[in-house]
Scaffold this active site. Structure first.
Site, PDB file in Angstrom:
ATOM      1  N   GLU A  37       0.800  -1.343   0.280  1.00 29.07           N
ATOM      2  CA  GLU A  37      -0.612  -0.184   0.071  1.00 29.07           C
ATOM      3  C   GLU A  37       0.963   0.726   0.455  1.00 29.07           C
ATOM      4  O   GLU A  37       2.187   0.702   0.274  1.00 29.07           O
ATOM      5  CB  GLU A  37      -0.977  -0.119   1.142  1.00 29.07           C
ATOM      6  CG  GLU A  37      -1.927  -0.646   1.034  1.00 29.07           C
ATOM      7  CD  GLU A  37      -2.675  -0.666   2.374  1.00 29.07           C
ATOM      8  OE1 GLU A  37      -4.085  -1.568   2.937  1.00 29.07           O
ATOM      9  OE2 GLU A  37      -2.572   0.490   3.359  1.00 29.07           O
ATOM     10  N   HIS A  39       1.466   5.591   1.016  1.00 27.22           N
ATOM     11  CA  HIS A  39       1.275   5.859   2.635  1.00 27.22           C
ATOM     12  C   HIS A  39       1.756   7.117   2.282  1.00 27.22           C
ATOM     13  O   HIS A  39       2.914   7.768   3.070  1.00 27.22           O
ATOM     14  CB  HIS A  39       1.461   5.901   3.491  1.00 27.22           C
ATOM     15  CG  HIS A  39       0.311   5.666   5.185  1.00 27.22           C
ATOM     16  ND1 HIS A  39       0.918   6.680   6.198  1.00 27.22           N
ATOM     17  CD2 HIS A  39      -0.907   5.711   4.886  1.00 27.22           C
ATOM     18  CE1 HIS A  39      -0.411   6.863   7.093  1.00 27.22           C
ATOM     19  NE2 HIS A  39      -1.544   6.361   6.114  1.00 27.22           N
ATOM     20  N   GLN A 196      -1.912   9.978  11.621  1.00 25.84           N
ATOM     21  CA  GLN A 196      -2.044   9.174  12.703  1.00 25.84           C
ATOM     22  C   GLN A 196      -0.248   8.494  13.189  1.00 25.84           C
ATOM     23  O   GLN A 196       0.565   8.496  12.411  1.00 25.84           O
ATOM     24  CB  GLN A 196      -2.912   7.678  12.661  1.00 25.84           C
ATOM     25  CG  GLN A 196      -3.601   7.386  11.225  1.00 25.84           C
ATOM     26  CD  GLN A 196      -3.530   7.553  10.311  1.00 25.84           C
ATOM     27  OE1 GLN A 196      -2.614   8.375   9.976  1.00 25.84           O
ATOM     28  NE2 GLN A 196      -5.040   7.762   9.569  1.00 25.84           N
ATOM     29  N   ASP A 465      -0.001  -4.139  -7.653  1.00 24.24           N
ATOM     30  CA  ASP A 465       0.148  -3.473  -8.401  1.00 24.24           C
ATOM     31  C   ASP A 465      -0.586  -2.514  -6.891  1.00 24.24           C
ATOM     32  O   ASP A 465      -1.423  -1.870  -6.865  1.00 24.24           O
ATOM     33  CB  ASP A 465      -0.914  -3.366  -9.750  1.00 24.24           C
ATOM     34  CG  ASP A 465      -2.422  -3.051  -9.139  1.00 24.24           C
ATOM     35  OD1 ASP A 465      -2.624  -3.812  -8.674  1.00 24.24           O
ATOM     36  OD2 ASP A 465      -2.687  -2.118  -9.477  1.00 24.24           O
ATOM     37  N   GLY A 510      -3.617  -4.600  -4.503  1.00 18.93           N
ATOM     38  CA  GLY A 510      -3.011  -3.237  -4.944  1.00 18.93           C
ATOM     39  C   GLY A 510      -4.219  -1.991  -4.257  1.00 18.93           C
ATOM     40  O   GLY A 510      -4.955  -2.477  -3.355  1.00 18.93           O
TER      41      GLY A 510
END
EC number: 6.3.5.3
Lengths: 712, 292
Positions: A37, A39, A196, A465, A510
């Protein structure tokens, strides 16, 4: 793809795009679960907090797949930053690229090291257009038993009346609107409170608890509290039973004063939502007390078709489940592709290729990453077989990482990442295809075999992906080139379709990040359209994998695959400030044929070292292969293409491989015209490249050339 | 059950941020012992007794986050937290060592033993005498080092070992010994059982061969009995040849090379030692049974 695999007796695809992470079968006993993922926005305004939350949040995805409680095996991360040596004026609220780099690096260090998860592989890409919003990709692989307490581990089952348990950290105001802020462009006013801050130790406690509780059959299924907090985790789980009642006054808070809606959407970290049978509650709660993990009963699942949210008996929200999940109308956007005007440059006449190679080895995108890599624990758990740096010196950069699953067998998994944003300036299709091929060839380089080549070979591959693109919604005033940007995304997807079909390699999960722009003081910095393909493949026996460094003097050096006049977008052109036009293209049929031959050659143990050709082409790959032990090489370039093309073209699907003298005949017979003999490994630590008998290139000591700006 | 037929029992603590328990357990299993991984609270609450085991082990990791200094909080828990009977775990550990049993700590576990004062424990009072602090480089590092075993060490963990290659993975591994007396006592009794060396095998203070700048180039300590042993590097991370960064070249040079890693030899050592101890302890008893 699934049909194609099953028709050939390969039924290892278990879970695809339907849970927190995808899952494939390793063997009859265990599943490999993995997720990558991004961020990005949080890392732009709080680099440390953004990155650590990225790692920990991504860890929770495989942890909370199916019933839950997978054991984490490794982390991987790919980072895109602006130039850390930027010395211009920063925009309002824009952080300096070096500050972002250092903060993100520290976040990854703490997120991985303190969780006891080895960071085995990664990449850092520098481009000025990441100076507004960096890209921070975090990936985690895990292993889960096929059965947990007699049930299929990958299935999520919930019945009405099952209790909703919140496990782990408490809820505060941190991370309110995290998900929505991530989905808009950043500007001067973007709130740091939306980020966070992760606590790896709190999560480690919850993770240890989850592993034990799932094996004892105490949990029916689990999910992660990530974006959207409880609203999203319970909203998703409630689709299984058909509804839920949530009593928000029961949710434990970090401090008083949160309004009910804040409790519901807060993204405070380290939390899981669990579905638990009422009869198992006592045993579950007592295990939580023993392990000091806070568990709170915050409601129950129903089957009445509504998500019913209450606070002290008052209704906060009552939403129809059908509307909640399918109520948003689909957007229709416009895309328009036009090929950019590009031409091959005329370069100043040079014959000092030693200087060119030295400068390439010191350039931002090629220089050593050792100072960063050493600060990540890449071998906790004792299972890492190919680490990011190998060889007697510990300085030879590797392609894919290899990790074994346990101490009882030699089965393992190879992990790689493909990312090539530079090529997108010429053609997003070839950029995407090239990135996919880069990830595949890194795994092939270490000895991975393509999937589905024979009936029931059981050789799983699994790809995540991650598209990160600038705002691609056309607007005549604010985003006039929106249609072109969207067209690039379309072309990236078309290449992905072609690549998966060509290699028969499936995507299992993904994520997309669609608004990677930073706007301040009337200036907009947009990332180049970027896609990362993170790839894993099963390795039957990790003892037969191959590292990139030269192993012994007199071994014969070969180039595998073909070089084309494809310097467009290359690091070589970049040295001269040029982009060029001839973008490297992937010839899927020829590539697949070569990769298949390599698998067969490895079965016969014909290859002693293998390194994929990427940034900087053949010259850089040769230099890197000498770093492991201080061997040198003498190489004669063949006739044909101009020498600068042979040395620096970044054509895909190529490798530098070495072969023991006694295997040369078998090797050449096996590869035929696909292998070009280049020279031999030498005892002296010099890299010498010749053409037509005269030396072209002879850096003094290749090992020393790696100290670029990031190797302090 | 006959004592000698039962496998050597290793207890491995986990929980609260400890994270090397799995490979630690694998090390003992590969060395022929039985390894039990137990949550710290089960021991602290008295649900599991350390006295049922032969070797007590503190693995690496970040116990309680290490925010107050590595190992500090866990050391304080062991020293001050009392169970229902009013005993601390340190009381039990002292008894455990007095009974001739063994304690080992790796990385964070070593930091715990040092902060607790179990190492080097020159005084016998279990009070901290030396400390481990931030690496001279100022940063956490994962890199492979070479160790030399102090030939004068009396510890059964190291019997017959000369050199060892292992990875270090720490930010606070720099051993500081303040006071020339302490230093002299440690050297006299050969409690500095492991030192970082250069490629030639000579102890060195040169970075990165000595990765943290430790006094005496010291990578590990024992107490005066040799029964308590701790080290910063990770022998449990080198159980197989294929953990080593140079495995592929070494295997090419010598196809018959053993598939075992250096670290495993250390675990075999202590397991064999406990087994042989049992045989000598049991033999007289058996003899008396025969005579009666």
């Amino acid at each position: 793809m699934d049909r194609q695999l099953r028709a050939n007796g390969n039924d290892w695809l278990i879970k695809v795009f339907s849970d927190n992470a995808g899952a494939v079968r390793i063997n009859p006993e265990s599943l490999f679960v993995w997720k990558v993922e991004t961020h990005n926005s949080p890392s732009a305004i709080d680099p440390y907090g953004g990155a650590i939350t990225g790692i920990l949040g991504n860890n929770r995805d495989p942890l909370a797949t199916g019933i839950g409680g997978a054991r984490l095996l490794f982390n991987t991360n790919v980072l895109c930053f602006g130039n850390p040596e930027f010395n211009g004026t920063l925009l309002s609220n824009q952080l300096h690229p070096r500050r972002i780099f250092e903060g993100v690096r520290k976040g990854i260090e703490d997120g991985g090291n303190k969780s006891g998860v080895p960071t085995v592989n990664g990449a850092i890409v520098f481009d000025d257009r990441y100076a507004g919003k960096p890209l921070v990709y975090c990936g985690t692989g895990a292993v889960m038993p096929m059965q947990l307490a007699g049930l299929d581990s990958w299935e999520k089952k919930i019945d009405a009346q099952d209790r909703i348990i919140m496990a782990g950290g408490r809820v505060g105001k941190d991370g309110i609107h995290g998900a929505t802020f991530s989905s808009i462009e950043l500007d001067e006013t973007s709130p740091a409170t939306a980020v966070q801050i992760g606590s790896p130790i709190t999560q480690k406690l919850a993770m240890d608890f989850l592993v034990l509780a799932t094996r004892r059959g105490l949990i029916k299924c689990s999910t992660d509290n990530g974006a959207g907090g409880l609203s999203s985790s319970i909203g998703e789980l409630a689709t299984i039973s058909g509804g839920a009642v949530v009593e928000l006054e029961k949710v434990p808070l970090k401090y008083p004063g949160l309004r009910p809606w804040e409790i519901f959407v807060s993204e405070s970290q380290e939390r899981f939502s669990l579905a638990v049978e009422p009869a198992k509650m006592d045993e579950l709660l007592s295990l939580g007390r023993e392990m000091e993990v806070e568990l709170t009963d915050i409601g129950y699942f129903t089957a009445d078709g509504y998500l019913d949210v209450r606070f002290d008996g008052d209704s906060v929200a009552r939403l129809n489940m059908e509307f909640l999940h399918n109520g948003v109308p689909r957007k229709v956007l416009e895309a328009e592709w036009s090929k950019p005007q590009a031409a091959e440059p005329t370069l100043p006449a040079t014959s000092d290729y030693t200087d060119v190679l030295t400068r390439l080895l010191g350039s931002l995108n090629i220089c050593s990453r050792e100072s960063v890599i050493r600060q990540y624990d890449h071998e906790v758990k004792g299972r890492t077989i190919i680490k990011p740096l190998m060889g007697a010196t510990g300085q030879a950069p590797q392609d894919a990482a290899v990790v074994r699953f346990n101490f009882e067998s030699w089965e393992g998994v190879a992990v790689s990442n493909g990312i090539l944003p530079r090529f997108g300036d010429l053609d997003a299709y070839h950029m995407s295809a090239g990135a996919f091929d880069e990830a595949v060839r890194q795994i092939v380089a270490v000895g991975g075999k393509l999937p589905n080549l024979s009936y029931g070979d059981g050789n799983f591959w699994s790809v995540n992906d991650n598209f990160c693109v600038p705002d691609s919604v056309y607007d005549a005033t604010t985003n006039p080139d929106g249609k072109l940007k969207l067209a690039k995304l379309v072309r990236m997807c078309e290449a992905l379709r072609d690549a998966t079909a060509a290699y028969c390699i499936p995507l299992t999960s993904g994520k997309d990040s669609m608004k990677n722009d930073f706007k301040a003081d009337g200036v907009k910095i947009s990332v180049p359209p970027t896609v990362l393909y993170s790839m894993t493949a099963k390795i039957e026996d990790v003892r037969h994998t191959i590292t990139s460094d030269f192993k012994q003097a007199d071994d014969v050096i070969y180039l595998l695959g073909e070089t084309y006049d494809e310097l467009g977008g290359s690091e070589f052109y970049q040295l001269f400030g040029e982009l060029g036009a001839n973008v490297p293209e992937v010839r899927f049929d020829k590539a697949k044929e070569l990769y298949t031959l390599m698998g067969q050659a490895n079965d016969q143990h014909l290859i002693q070292s293998c390194h994929d050709l990427s940034d900087g082409g053949l010259a850089v790959a040769l230099a890197e292969a000498t770093f492991g032990h201080g061997y040198g090489a003498t190489v004669d370039l063949p006739e044909g293409l101009p020498v600068h093309v042979q040395l620096f073209s970044e054509s895909h699907s190529r490798f530098v491989a070495t072969v023991a003298p006694e295997d040369v005949v078998a090797f050449e017979q096996h590869f035929g015209t696909r292998a070009t003999r280049l020279g031999v490994v030498t005892l002296d630590s010099h890299l010498t490249v010749r053409h037509a008998g005269s030396p072209l290139l002879r850096p003094a000591r290749p090992c020393c050339a790696t100290s670029g700006p990031t190797a302090r | 059950m006959n004592d000698t037929s039962q496998k050597v029992q290793a207890l491995i603590l986990t929980g609260f941020g400890i994270n090397c328990e799995e490979e630690y357990a694998a090390a003992y299993r590969l060395a022929g012992a039985e390894a039990t991984i137990v949550h710290l609270n089960q021991v602290l609450h008295g649900h599991v007794s350390i006295h049922d085991y032969d070797i007590l082990n503190f693995p690496g990791g970040f116990s309680f986050g290490d925010d107050l200094g590595s190992g500090v909080v866990l050391a304080n828990k062991l020293r001050y937290r009392k169970n229902a009977e009013g005993r601390t775990l340190l009381d039990d550990i002292k008894e455990f060592v007095a009974n001739g049993k063994f304690v080992m700590g790796i990385c964070n576990g070593f930091q715990v033993l040092v902060k607790l004062g179990l190492l080097p424990n020159l005084s016998g009072n279990v009070t901290p005498e030396v400390t481990l602090t931030h690496n001279a480089s100022g940063r956490y590092e994962d890199r492979w080092v070479r160790l030399k075993v102090n030939p004068k060490s009396n510890s059964p963990f190291l019997k017959g070992l000369d050199t060892m290659e292992v990875p270090v993975r720490h930010g606070e591994g720099r051993l500081i010994i303040s006071g020339t007396d302490t230093l002299a006592h440690i050297e006299e009794q050969a409690l500095n059982c492991l030192s970082y060396t250069d490629f030639d095998g000579s102890p060195t203070d040169v970075y990165p061969h000595n990765p943290n700048g430790a006094d005496l180039n010291c990578a590990g300590l024992t107490d005066t009995t040799g029964q308590v042993f701790g080290l910063m590097p990770h022998p449990e991370a080198f159980l197989s040849l294929y953990n080593h960064p140079d495995w592929a070249r070494r295997k090419r040079l010598n196809p018959g090379l053993s598939e075992e890693g250096d670290g495993l030899r250390l675990f075999r050592n202590i397991v064999e030692h406990v087994q042989s101890q049992r045989q000598t302890a049991v033999s007289p008893q058996e003899a008396s049974q025969f005579s009666s």
